[in-house]
Design an enzyme around this catalytic site. Structure first.
Site, PDB file in Angstrom:
ATOM      1  N   SER A 153     -31.222  20.649 -56.370  1.00 51.88           N
ATOM      2  CA  SER A 153     -31.324  21.922 -57.094  1.00 51.88           C
ATOM      3  C   SER A 153     -31.037  23.115 -56.187  1.00 51.88           C
ATOM      4  CB  SER A 153     -32.728  22.064 -57.703  1.00 51.88           C
ATOM      5  OG  SER A 153     -33.032  20.944 -58.497  1.00 51.88           O
TER       6      SER A 153
HETATM    7  N1  SAM Z   1     -35.844  17.157 -56.569  1.00 53.94           N
HETATM    8  C1  SAM Z   1     -34.506  16.746 -56.252  1.00 53.94           C
HETATM    9  C2  SAM Z   1     -34.043  17.214 -54.912  1.00 53.94           C
HETATM   10  O1  SAM Z   1     -34.774  17.939 -54.232  1.00 53.94           O
HETATM   11  O2  SAM Z   1     -32.936  16.808 -54.521  1.00 53.94           O
HETATM   12  C3  SAM Z   1     -33.515  17.111 -57.319  1.00 53.94           C
HETATM   13  C4  SAM Z   1     -33.579  16.191 -58.438  1.00 53.94           C
HETATM   14  S1  SAM Z   1     -32.306  16.095 -59.612  1.00 53.94           S
HETATM   15  C5  SAM Z   1     -32.131  17.722 -60.232  1.00 53.94           C
HETATM   16  C6  SAM Z   1     -33.226  15.198 -60.871  1.00 53.94           C
HETATM   17  C7  SAM Z   1     -33.572  13.787 -60.494  1.00 53.94           C
HETATM   18  O3  SAM Z   1     -34.414  13.241 -61.512  1.00 53.94           O
HETATM   19  C8  SAM Z   1     -32.361  12.848 -60.412  1.00 53.94           C
HETATM   20  O4  SAM Z   1     -32.291  12.277 -59.147  1.00 53.94           O
HETATM   21  C9  SAM Z   1     -32.629  11.803 -61.502  1.00 53.94           C
HETATM   22  O5  SAM Z   1     -32.161  10.516 -61.190  1.00 53.94           O
HETATM   23  C10 SAM Z   1     -34.148  11.859 -61.589  1.00 53.94           C
HETATM   24  N2  SAM Z   1     -34.721  11.329 -62.827  1.00 53.94           N
HETATM   25  C11 SAM Z   1     -34.341  11.518 -64.113  1.00 53.94           C
HETATM   26  N3  SAM Z   1     -35.150  10.844 -64.955  1.00 53.94           N
HETATM   27  C12 SAM Z   1     -36.081  10.217 -64.192  1.00 53.94           C
HETATM   28  C13 SAM Z   1     -37.189   9.367 -64.470  1.00 53.94           C
HETATM   29  N4  SAM Z   1     -37.537   9.032 -65.720  1.00 53.94           N
HETATM   30  N5  SAM Z   1     -37.902   8.909 -63.426  1.00 53.94           N
HETATM   31  C14 SAM Z   1     -37.590   9.241 -62.147  1.00 53.94           C
HETATM   32  N6  SAM Z   1     -36.539  10.028 -61.817  1.00 53.94           N
HETATM   33  C15 SAM Z   1     -35.809  10.519 -62.828  1.00 53.94           C
END
Ligand code: SAM
Length: 223
Positions: free
Chosen positions: A65
């Protein structure tokens, strides 16, 4: 850009121009962003852009993000240092590292095993022994270590997943983007005296939360 001096100059600019200038001034928060080497959390071919004012791709169709959004979500948790925190959506591990600077214990859950593994490696190389990376469906939370004083979800859900509200400690805060592909708002939920209340903060744009309490591909694409 190459060399640690160049990266730390870019990081200082990021803190001043993107975070402090936009009104986030907590010294603890700013110190965490000054310390964590964001460039080590992005793919090597994108390191030059690690301190840009926007999100970047990290593989598997996911993103790290925008720095300001990471800072805003973190500030809304109001961490003082002794909390146990849960992050859903580890992605690159960058936000988990920031949380690791500001809380006592961090659990972070990622559904893509490859991303979780990579994030765990970087976090361990940087010495974050208080950050625990798990692979699984984070829409179910991580009940093993509940309750949490703070929970942050870094992917958009249609509504706060009930297991996350259950796993929130009394006095705790849940920060998450709520909405669909075209329209989302960042919300903060508070649990006080067993009652849940929420505030809308700003419009945001996140990838979808998947899993049992997340979006299916077809529902997400419908918008
Ligand atoms: N916090 C992260 C960083 O600092 O890089 C950014 C995360 S990215 C915007 C959103 C993440 O949520 C993705 O890696 C995606 O695979 C994960 N995600 C989506 N649904 C999920 C779930 N049900 N359980 C765990 N992770 C999930």
């Amino acid at each position: 850009m190459n060399g640690e001096t160049e990266y730390s100059k870019a990081r200082e600019m990021m803190v001043r121009e993107q975070i402090e200038r936009r009104g986030l001034r907590s010294p603890r928060l700013l110190a965490a962003f000054r310390k964590v080497p964001r460039h080590l959390f992005v793919p090597p071919d994108l390191r030059e852009r690690a301190y840009d004012d926007g999100p970047l791709p990290i593989g598997k169709g996911q993103t790290i993000s925008q720095p300001y959004i990471v800072a805003l979500m973190t500030s809304l948790l109001a961490l003082e240092g002794n909390e146990r925190v849960l992050e859903i959506g580890t992605g690159s591990g960058y936000q988990a590292a920031i949380l690791g600077e500001l809380a006592r214990e961090v659990h972070t859950v990622e559904r893509h095993a490859g991303l979780a593994l990579r994030a765990a490696e970087v976090l361990s190389q940087l010495g974050y022994v208080n950050v625990h990376v798990h692979t699984g469906d984070g829409s179910l939370g991580w009940p093993e270590s509940a309750p949490y004083d703070g929970i942050v979800v870094t992917a958009a859900a249609a509504a706060p997943p009930p297991p996350l509200l259950d796993q929130l400690a009394e006095g705790g805060r849940l920060v998450l983007p709520v909405g669909h592909r075209l329209e989302q708002v960042l919300q903060v939920w508070h649990k006080q005296g067993g009652q849940l209340t929420y505030e809308n903060i700003i419009p945001v744009s996140f990838v979808p939360l998947r899993g049992q309490y997340g979006w299916s591909e077809s529902e997400w694409e419908r918008y």
